[in-house]
Design a protein around this motif. Sequence first.
Motif, PDB file in Angstrom:
ATOM      1  N   THR A   1       0.879  -1.162  -0.007  1.00  0.00           N
ATOM      2  CA  THR A   1       0.046  -0.056   0.059  1.00  0.00           C
ATOM      3  C   THR A   1       0.791   1.302  -0.071  1.00  0.00           C
ATOM      4  N   THR A   2       2.006   1.284   0.578  1.00  0.00           N
ATOM      5  CA  THR A   2       2.878   2.329   0.355  1.00  0.00           C
ATOM      6  C   THR A   2       3.728   2.428  -0.905  1.00  0.00           C
ATOM      7  N   PHE A   3       3.506   1.638  -1.646  1.00  0.00           N
ATOM      8  CA  PHE A   3       4.515   1.446  -2.753  1.00  0.00           C
ATOM      9  C   PHE A   3       4.102   2.765  -4.038  1.00  0.00           C
ATOM     10  N   PRO A   4       2.553   2.854  -4.063  1.00  0.00           N
ATOM     11  CA  PRO A   4       2.366   4.130  -4.993  1.00  0.00           C
ATOM     12  C   PRO A   4       3.004   5.454  -4.581  1.00  0.00           C
ATOM     13  N   SER A   5       2.613   5.658  -3.399  1.00  0.00           N
ATOM     14  CA  SER A   5       3.383   7.133  -3.041  1.00  0.00           C
ATOM     15  C   SER A   5       4.548   6.952  -3.031  1.00  0.00           C
ATOM     16  N   GLN A   6       5.400   5.874  -2.732  1.00  0.00           N
ATOM     17  CA  GLN A   6       7.063   5.903  -2.480  1.00  0.00           C
ATOM     18  C   GLN A   6       7.489   6.157  -3.845  1.00  0.00           C
ATOM     19  N   LEU A   7       6.759   5.595  -4.944  1.00  0.00           N
ATOM     20  CA  LEU A   7       7.280   5.309  -6.236  1.00  0.00           C
ATOM     21  C   LEU A   7       6.908   7.076  -6.789  1.00  0.00           C
ATOM     22  N   ILE A   8       5.853   7.540  -6.714  1.00  0.00           N
ATOM     23  CA  ILE A   8       5.455   8.770  -7.183  1.00  0.00           C
ATOM     24  C   ILE A   8       6.581   9.831  -6.778  1.00  0.00           C
ATOM     25  N   TRP A   9       6.656   9.613  -5.649  1.00  0.00           N
ATOM     26  CA  TRP A   9       7.599  10.907  -4.897  1.00  0.00           C
ATOM     27  C   TRP A   9       9.015  10.756  -5.375  1.00  0.00           C
TER      28      TRP A   9
END
Lengths: 207, 252
Positions: A53-61
């Motif tokens: 669940t943390t992957f998308p935000s990590q990837l975007i940032w």
Amino acid sequence: MSETLGPAIIVVASTETAQATPHAGGAAVADGVVIAVPPGEAHGSSFPPFDVTTFPSQLIWLVIAFAALYLLMSRIALPRIANILEERHDRIADDLEEAGKMRAESEAAAKAYEAALSSARGKAHGIATETRDKLSAEAEASRKALEAGLADKLSTAEAQIASTKTAAMANVRGIAVDAAGTIVSTLIGTAPASQAVEAAVDQAIEN
Amino acid sequence: MATEIDPIHQFQIFKIVDLGTPGGIELAFTNSAAFMFGIVALVFFFLTFATRGRTLVPSRLQSLAEMSYEFVASNIRSTAGNEGMKFFPLVFSLFIFVLVANFVGMIPYAFTVTSHLVVTAALAVLVIGTVIVYGFIRHGTHFLHLFVPSGVPAFLLPFMVVIEVISFLSRPISLSLRLFANMLAGHIAMKVFAGFIVMMTAGGAVGWLGAVLPLTMVVALTALEFLVAFLQAYVFAVLTCIYLNDALHPGH
């Protein structure tokens, strides 16, 4: 791809902790190590690196941050450092070139000095030789002139002596003729013929 | 006390600003994102501050900035040749990002960006993606010669091609896992030994004496972790150069 891979890993990673730790949080003992899950922070999995669940935000940032880093590096920071390095490189090359030029100049100056020195030395030698030659020539000339003068004087003196001598001789004959005539006239009382006296004197002189 | 010795807690990602769930995907500005931007800012301000004088004889900070530049540049030149210098900004950004992320992670209470697989995997995919895209743009289908070693007997060729393809595909996996596993394992080991100290000192005077041993370990591990932090950044950069060399000069 990550949606199929992610949960599979989570199951493996969380089997031992999932049973031991309820999602409500708190502390529980698993394999002798106290493991605590803070309430509210666990997104369905207790192992953060596999929490999908943390992957998308990590990837975007990450994409935004890394793109920013790339732009800042390639546009500003790296050209700046490259510029500094290039400037230093050029400066060192320039300095080396200038030093080489100066060395060549100093070598040329040393060579010119050597040449001037040797030419001056040659000139001095020439002047010395010339002076010596001139002086000796002058000395020779004056010596010759002196000798010629002396020889001249000698020959005039000799000529004078000779003329004096002939004059004296002539006088001697005259005197002898006169004396002989006088003597004869005194002895015999009559003056002899002058021609006879002269012949007798000449004969006596020759003898 | 229990939360103090949780070795996994340091990898926890928490939301600083929740951005909701657009399209069913959880989005948030997290501590990880904050550290990423912190790293970018740190790198940029260090490099510009260090070179502010643009002096001919460099100051200490400036020579540090120049050293990092020359270090990456010489790595690229030695592995990919002068042609590889067109990837210099990319390799430098990768190296400096991983290096600073690793070192920032060594600060107590700091978050280690590179201890998350998704970050290292994204960086590895960026590298391999660059290799593939540039390889095809530059060489077209000739780029596929990368998978066909020359001088191999015809009957062995299919096996060799399969092996080469597998080895190529395993590159991003090994690249990302190496960095991730090193940072993760190192930080966990440090935290576990530090936890032993806390646990043993709770047991009175004997425990205090016994805690000397894990303390020594933590000190040694900290030194080792600093080495690993640099080494992993270096390895990441060198492997990036080697893979980019394949894009520049495919065929063995």
